[in-house]
Structures are given as structure tokens and as C-alpha cells.
Design a protein around this motif. Structure first.
Motif, PDB file in Angstrom:
ATOM      1  N   THR A  75       3.261  12.905  -0.208  1.00 34.81           N
ATOM      2  CA  THR A  75       1.892  13.102   0.258  1.00 34.81           C
ATOM      3  C   THR A  75       1.707  12.589   1.681  1.00 34.81           C
ATOM      4  OG1 THR A  75       1.135  10.981  -0.516  1.00 34.81           O
ATOM      5  CG2 THR A  75       1.002  12.772  -2.068  1.00 34.81           C
ATOM      6  N   CYS A  77       2.088   9.593   2.973  1.00 37.61           N
ATOM      7  CA  CYS A  77       1.300   8.366   3.022  1.00 37.61           C
ATOM      8  C   CYS A  77       1.809   7.425   4.109  1.00 37.61           C
ATOM      9  CB  CYS A  77       1.315   7.659   1.680  1.00 37.61           C
ATOM     10  SG  CYS A  77       2.886   6.918   1.261  1.00 37.61           S
ATOM     11  N   ILE A  82       6.595   3.014   7.663  1.00 33.64           N
ATOM     12  CA  ILE A  82       6.265   1.649   8.068  1.00 33.64           C
ATOM     13  C   ILE A  82       7.292   0.671   7.491  1.00 33.64           C
ATOM     14  CG2 ILE A  82       4.662   1.096   6.177  1.00 33.64           C
ATOM     15  CD1 ILE A  82       3.791   0.227   9.719  1.00 33.64           C
ATOM     16  N   ALA A  93       0.774  14.839   8.653  1.00 34.94           N
ATOM     17  CA  ALA A  93       0.124  15.210   7.403  1.00 34.94           C
ATOM     18  C   ALA A  93      -0.755  16.436   7.623  1.00 34.94           C
ATOM     19  CB  ALA A  93      -0.718  14.063   6.881  1.00 34.94           C
ATOM     20  N   ALA A  94      -0.992  17.165   6.563  1.00 34.85           N
ATOM     21  CA  ALA A  94      -1.909  18.295   6.615  1.00 34.85           C
ATOM     22  C   ALA A  94      -2.631  18.389   5.281  1.00 34.85           C
ATOM     23  CB  ALA A  94      -1.157  19.585   6.904  1.00 34.85           C
ATOM     24  N   LYS A 108      -3.121  16.141   0.035  1.00 31.46           N
ATOM     25  CA  LYS A 108      -2.509  15.992   1.346  1.00 31.46           C
ATOM     26  C   LYS A 108      -1.000  16.170   1.199  1.00 31.46           C
ATOM     27  CE  LYS A 108      -1.952  11.939   3.373  1.00 31.46           C
ATOM     28  NZ  LYS A 108      -2.169  10.683   4.065  1.00 31.46           N
ATOM     29  N   PRO A 131       5.433   5.336  -3.093  1.00 35.08           N
ATOM     30  CA  PRO A 131       4.618   5.189  -4.292  1.00 35.08           C
ATOM     31  C   PRO A 131       4.611   6.449  -5.153  1.00 35.08           C
ATOM     32  CG  PRO A 131       3.207   5.619  -2.427  1.00 35.08           C
ATOM     33  CD  PRO A 131       4.614   5.649  -1.910  1.00 35.08           C
ATOM     34  N   LYS A 132       5.160   7.523  -4.645  1.00 38.69           N
ATOM     35  CA  LYS A 132       5.092   8.805  -5.352  1.00 38.69           C
ATOM     36  C   LYS A 132       6.446   9.237  -5.898  1.00 38.69           C
ATOM     37  CE  LYS A 132       0.757   9.637  -4.675  1.00 38.69           C
ATOM     38  NZ  LYS A 132      -0.161   9.721  -5.804  1.00 38.69           N
TER      39      LYS A 132
ATOM     40  N   PRO B 111      -2.428   6.509  -1.217  1.00 37.30           N
ATOM     41  CA  PRO B 111      -1.520   7.266  -0.351  1.00 37.30           C
ATOM     42  C   PRO B 111      -2.188   8.440   0.351  1.00 37.30           C
ATOM     43  CG  PRO B 111      -0.464   6.805  -2.429  1.00 37.30           C
ATOM     44  CD  PRO B 111      -1.887   6.380  -2.576  1.00 37.30           C
ATOM     45  N   ILE B 112      -3.282   8.946  -0.201  1.00 37.09           N
ATOM     46  CA  ILE B 112      -3.969  10.070   0.417  1.00 37.09           C
ATOM     47  C   ILE B 112      -5.147   9.599   1.257  1.00 37.09           C
ATOM     48  CG2 ILE B 112      -5.202  12.212  -0.074  1.00 37.09           C
ATOM     49  CD1 ILE B 112      -3.707  12.326  -2.696  1.00 37.09           C
ATOM     50  N   GLN B 154     -16.321  11.363  -0.273  1.00 37.20           N
ATOM     51  CA  GLN B 154     -15.442  11.397  -1.436  1.00 37.20           C
ATOM     52  C   GLN B 154     -16.087  10.537  -2.496  1.00 37.20           C
ATOM     53  OE1 GLN B 154     -12.406  12.672  -2.115  1.00 37.20           O
ATOM     54  NE2 GLN B 154     -11.629  13.444  -0.175  1.00 37.20           N
ATOM     55  N   ARG B 219      -9.603  13.163   9.701  1.00 30.37           N
ATOM     56  CA  ARG B 219      -9.061  13.400   8.364  1.00 30.37           C
ATOM     57  C   ARG B 219      -7.586  13.793   8.411  1.00 30.37           C
ATOM     58  NH1 ARG B 219     -10.395  14.352   3.054  1.00 30.37           N
ATOM     59  NH2 ARG B 219      -9.773  16.333   2.134  1.00 30.37           N
ATOM     60  N   PHE B 220      -6.763  12.975   7.780  1.00 33.86           N
ATOM     61  CA  PHE B 220      -5.316  13.189   7.644  1.00 33.86           C
ATOM     62  C   PHE B 220      -4.584  13.263   8.991  1.00 33.86           C
ATOM     63  CE2 PHE B 220      -6.253  15.626   3.445  1.00 33.86           C
ATOM     64  CZ  PHE B 220      -6.572  14.428   2.840  1.00 33.86           C
ATOM     65  N   ARG B 223      -2.044   7.810   9.700  1.00 30.84           N
ATOM     66  CA  ARG B 223      -2.399   6.623   8.940  1.00 30.84           C
ATOM     67  C   ARG B 223      -2.867   5.567   9.926  1.00 30.84           C
ATOM     68  NH1 ARG B 223      -1.475   6.441   3.553  1.00 30.84           N
ATOM     69  NH2 ARG B 223      -3.617   6.933   3.898  1.00 30.84           N
ATOM     70  N   TRP B 225      -2.309   2.574  10.431  1.00 36.32           N
ATOM     71  CA  TRP B 225      -1.365   1.603  11.008  1.00 36.32           C
ATOM     72  C   TRP B 225      -0.422   2.238  12.016  1.00 36.32           C
ATOM     73  CZ3 TRP B 225      -1.526   2.508   5.667  1.00 36.32           C
ATOM     74  CH2 TRP B 225      -0.497   3.296   5.156  1.00 36.32           C
ATOM     75  N   PHE B 226      -0.493   3.555  12.207  1.00 40.67           N
ATOM     76  CA  PHE B 226       0.330   4.172  13.237  1.00 40.67           C
ATOM     77  C   PHE B 226      -0.418   4.352  14.550  1.00 40.67           C
ATOM     78  CE2 PHE B 226       2.704   6.084   9.528  1.00 40.67           C
ATOM     79  CZ  PHE B 226       3.727   5.174   9.640  1.00 40.67           C
ATOM     80  N   VAL B 296      -1.981  -4.712   7.855  1.00 38.60           N
ATOM     81  CA  VAL B 296      -0.827  -3.843   8.114  1.00 38.60           C
ATOM     82  C   VAL B 296      -0.946  -3.211   9.492  1.00 38.60           C
ATOM     83  CG1 VAL B 296      -1.856  -1.823   7.024  1.00 38.60           C
ATOM     84  CG2 VAL B 296       0.591  -2.007   7.139  1.00 38.60           C
ATOM     85  N   GLN B 299       1.077  -4.525  12.530  1.00 38.57           N
ATOM     86  CA  GLN B 299       2.472  -4.141  12.760  1.00 38.57           C
ATOM     87  C   GLN B 299       2.560  -3.500  14.137  1.00 38.57           C
ATOM     88  OE1 GLN B 299       5.417  -3.576  10.854  1.00 38.57           O
ATOM     89  NE2 GLN B 299       4.794  -4.809   9.112  1.00 38.57           N
ATOM     90  N   ASN B 300       3.443  -3.924  14.967  1.00 38.91           N
ATOM     91  CA  ASN B 300       3.666  -3.367  16.299  1.00 38.91           C
ATOM     92  C   ASN B 300       2.439  -3.452  17.191  1.00 38.91           C
ATOM     93  OD1 ASN B 300       6.093  -2.509  15.179  1.00 38.91           O
ATOM     94  ND2 ASN B 300       5.196  -0.556  14.607  1.00 38.91           N
TER      95      ASN B 300
END
Lengths: 179, 304
Positions: A75, A77, A82, A93-94, A108, A131-132, B111-112, B154, B219-220, B223, B225-226, B296, B299-300
Motif C-alpha cells: 500500500t 506506506c 524509512i 503512491a497513488a 492506496k 505491516p502488510k 499504512p494508508i 474520513q 492526499r497520498f 508520507r 516523514w519523507f 518519526v 528522521q533526517n
């Protein structure tokens, strides 16, 4: 002069003895060692016809798994990226569009997923972080290449095809057992 | 000024301060966690029960303990009060229970979720939660609802903290959304399908402690932390113009408000700053934004 460490050796330039100067005895001695090895057990195998047994948790080439229905598990994540100490993993991601439910398991998905195999140190932390249960290291060996580009593995080579599933059951079982 | 002792540490605070505020003045890191209370929003607090503390002595004239654990965000200090926070087993046990209750209906889709990495509930569960739950029923689910191009709702992730409702009431002219229904079926919504679009509506994203309200333009994308958080400002007619830019290279992925030590947004920004000025030449970059070392995101990232 006092040496700086006790590991230094003084180089001697002494003249050779008669036995050493004769040359032949040393040759015979060397050939004897070579000859002895003809009758010893071979340490090499004829790869790739023969392979050595792998440990069930051998950390070789990565695979991105699909689930039982054939949908991609990843997904995007970003936890593998990391966790990666070599920073070898990148992804984009999309959002899954209606009608793609069979292709991707969740809302996702990773539109691109790249592992730079030249950076990868095969430590397995990505697998541990996932996690998946999407990424696994397998008992396959990374093929060699002649260009740097050929070592950047994208989704086309990482995701298993539906016809050719990569078996990770032993490794899977190992992890589950541990828990 | 009144004297209050929290976990054996004495502090003098102004009368009319809450226990939570006093604890935060001692050390923001050891203060009770809070999900629904937001110091900049009037009337918030008292709903989530994560900030429960044990008042062992109400005052010298009334040395009895309070009969039940008290919500520290709504309980005011009294002179000579003694409070147990992280020292009390009872408080820690209650907090564990509260986390379990908050997670009953919260989907485990970190994760999503775009909030993952800066999510209050994620941090709370990490620090105070139990690993397992006895709850076996189905989680409640809501059909996806659109509330405009800028904010993604959501509802499955909502913990009904009411912060976004207070933001709409106190910052914007006219509130178009609210909590509909009662009990288990209460949900955030606009009732008649309508887009939420006024100049300060984007702040609902920042005050949301979970991923129920997220930036739709982000959206998406990445993440959290990047991307690198950088403090920056610009001259804005509508708001203070002080914000945090989340950069990936020279690209601004999103803009958010600045946060204090306990993760509350201190300065609210307008939608122009948040959504329409995603170009580096429109901002004066001050330097890396302050990020907690435990996060998190650090990081960096070198915090100033």
C-alpha cells in the motif's frame, strides 16, 4: 630507534642457504602440496547445475507478494523505505480508481516502487517493517548486470506474476512461529 | 497565585488555571495527554477522557481525595492541591482503558492514512495503549462523503473530539458542518451535501488529532516523514502568515500551521496560505521547524 608498535618487523636481507639456492627441493615441496589436493574433497560445486542448500531465512532477492486473489499487497506506506539503512527503497503512491479492486488490495497502492540493488545490503529490515506482509526476501540470488541502471529494480521485476508465484511459505512459517 | 503539587513537583500558577495547564507548565512532555482539548479553542475539552488524573488532596482545608479520577483539562487548581499523574497506577490503567475505547471504532489503516507519523492517536496508543483488546464486534463504517476539493473527510477515523466544530464556530463566518446523530451513530457531516469553503476552513485539518480530516491536495502525495518541515512566513492580509512548509526538494507538498510543544496549532492560517501559495518564491523560509525528537519526522531532519 624504538619502534612505534610491537607489530613492526625488521626486514632482513640475509643471503640464502645452499638448500634454498638449489631451487629444486622447493619446487618438489610445492608440487607435493598440489598433488595432495588432487585427492581431497572438492570445495567448489558446479553452479548453476548444482546449488547449495539455502537456509529457510536466507536473505536474497526481494519479491513483492500478491494476495490469494492476485491483488498487490503493498500500500506504499513507506515503512520499508524509512527502515532501510541503505536508503535503497523509493516509492510513489497513488489512489486506487473504481474498477481496480482486483489489482490492488487497498485504497492506496504503489504506483512506482524501486529498489536500488547496488545500495541494498540485504539486511531484511524492509521485510521486518512491512505491516502488510507484502515484501519478502527470497532464496533467489540477484543476477549480475553490466549497467548501473539494470540494478534499479522496479515493480515490473519485483512484483510476482500470477502465473509464477514465489514460494515464501517456509520463511513465512518461520516468522509466524516466532510470534 | 496558588500552589499545586503534581507528581511531587510543586509549582505556582495563577488561580483559574486547569490542572492540565499547570502540568504543561512544569514539563509539556510529562503532562497528561489530551485528544479533544485545544488551548486555542474555547470550550474544547472534557470529551475524550485521556487526560484523567488522580487528585489525592483537593486542598488543605479539604484533604480528602476526589472520589473519581478527574479530567485535568476541565478541573481547576486549588491552593494546596495534590495531584498524581504518571506516578499513579490507577491513572495509567485508566488511560490504557481510554485508548482501548478510542480504538474500538478507529480503523487500523495507518499504512494508508495521511496523518500517520503526526497522529495524536497513534502516539497515544504507542505510549499508553495495550497491545491487545477484548473487543470483538465489527467497527462502524460510514460511506465516503465529499465535503469539497480541499478537505478530505474520513468519518471512519473520527474520534468525535469536536475540535473541528469549534474551529468552524470560532474562526470562520458560518459553520456548515457539525456532529449529526447520537451515540454510536453520531458522525461529522454537512447534513445537506455542501462543500466547506471559507477562508479559514483549512484549520480543521490541523486541529484534527486523527486522520479524519486531511489535506485533499496532499492526499497520498508523500508520507509525512519523507518531507522536510520548514518554518516560513509571508505577508498575508487575512492571517498571520506564519506557517510550516513541508518540502520535498524545492517542491512544497503542503502547508500547515505552526505547533507548540504539545502539538497544538498556535497560529491559524488562511486557506490562501495553505492551499494556493505552494511555490517557494512566495515564502520567506526561516529554517527547519521544531519537531519532537521522538517523532518519526525527525528522521533526517535537523531541528533549529
Amino acid at each position: 630507534m624504538k619502534p612505534l608498535t610491537n607489530r613492526s618487523k625488521t626486514v632482513s636481507n640475509k643471503t640464502m642457504t645452499l638448500m634454498e639456492r638449489l631451487y629444486l627441493p622447493a619446487i618438489v615441496k610445492g608440487m607435493a602440496i598440489t598433488l595432495r589436493h588432487f585427492f581431497k574433497k572438492k570445495v567448489t560445486i558446479r553452479y548453476p547445475e548444482e546449488t547449495r542448500p539455502f537456509s529457510p531465512i536466507y536473505r536474497g532477492l526481494h519479491v513483492l507478494k500478491r494476495d490469494d486473489t492476485g491483488a498487490e499487497r503493498c500500500t506504499a506506506c513507506g515503512l520499508c523505505a524509512i527502515a532501510c539503512p541503505a536508503e535503497a527503497i523509493t516509492m510513489d503512491a497513488a489512489e486506487r480508481k473504481p474498477g481496480e479492486e482486483r489489482l490492488y488490495r487497498e485504497e492506496k497502492y504503489a504506483s512506482t516502487y524501486e529498489i536500488n540493488m547496488l545500495r541494498c545490503i540485504f539486511c531484511g529490515l524492509c521485510e521486518e517493517a512491512c505491516p502488510k506482509e507484502a515484501i519478502f526476501l527470497t532464496d533467489r540470488i540477484l543476477p549480475s548486470g553490466t549497467t548501473r541502471k539494470s540494478f534499479i529494480w522496479g515493480k515490473d521485476r519485483l512484483v510476482e506474476t500470477e502465473s509464477n508465484r514465489i514460494d515464501i511459505s517456509k520463511r513465512h512459517f518461520y516468522y509466524k512461529d516466532e510470534k | 497565585m496558588v500552589k499545586i503539587t503534581i507528581d511531587g513537583i510543586e509549582i505556582e500558577v495563577a488561580a483559574g488555571t486547569t490542572i492540565l495547564d499547570a502540568a504543561r507548565q512544569i514539563n509539556p512532555e510529562t503532562a497528561p495527554p489530551a485528544m479533544c482539548f485545544h488551548s486555542k479553542l474555547e470550550g474544547s475539552g472534557g470529551k475524550c477522557r485521556t487526560c484523567l488524573v488522580k487528585v489525592t488532596k483537593t486542598s488543605p482545608s479539604n484533604p480528602r481525595p476526589m472520589p473519581k479520577l478527574a479530567p485535568s483539562c476541565r478541573t481547576f487548581v486549588e491552593d494546596g492541591m495534590e495531584v498524581e499523574n504518571n506516578r499513579s497506577e490507577e491513572v495509567l490503567e485508566a488511560r490504557k482503558g481510554v485508548v482501548e475505547l478510542l480504538l474500538i471504532n478507529h480503523p487500523l489503516d495507518c499504512p494508508i492514512c495521511d496523518q500517520a507519523g503526526e497522529c495524536d492517536l497513534q502516539n497515544l496508543a504507542f505510549e499508553h495503549g495495550a497491545e491487545t483488546t477484548d473487543y470483538q464486534e465489527e467497527r462502524r463504517r460510514f460511506p465516503a462523503k465529499a465535503i469539497g476539493d480541499l478537505i478530505q473527510l474520513q468519518m471512519n477515523r473520527c474520534i468525535l473530539c469536536f475540535r473541528c466544530v469549534y474551529v468552524a464556530d470560532q474562526l470562520t463566518d458560518g459553520r456548515h458542518h457539525g456532529v449529526l446523530g447520537r451515540g454510536d451513530s453520531s458522525e461529522i457531516g454537512t447534513y445537506i451535501e455542501a462543500a466547506i469553503d471559507n477562508d479559514f476552513s483549512g484549520n480543521m485539518i490541523d486541529v484534527c488529532p486523527v486522520g479524519a480530516l486531511t489535506d485533499r491536495t496532499f492526499r497520498f502525495k508523500s508520507r509525512v516523514w519523507f518531507s522536510k518541515p520548514m518554518a516560513a512566513h509571508r505577508t498575508c492580509e487575512k492571517c498571520c502568515g506564519n506557517a510550516v512548509l513541508w518540502l520535498k526538494g524545492n517542491e512544497i507538498l503542503r502547508v500547515s500551521g505552526r505547533r507548540n510543544d504539545v502539538g497544538e496549532v498556535t497560529e491559524f492560517i488562511c486557506n490562501t496560505c495553505r492551499f494556493d501559495t505552494k511555490s517557494l518564491h512566495l515564502w520567506e523560509v526561516e529554517g527547519p521547524a521544531r519537531i519532537s525528537r521522538d517523532s518519526v519526522i525527525s528522521q533526517n531532519h535537523t531541528p533549529s
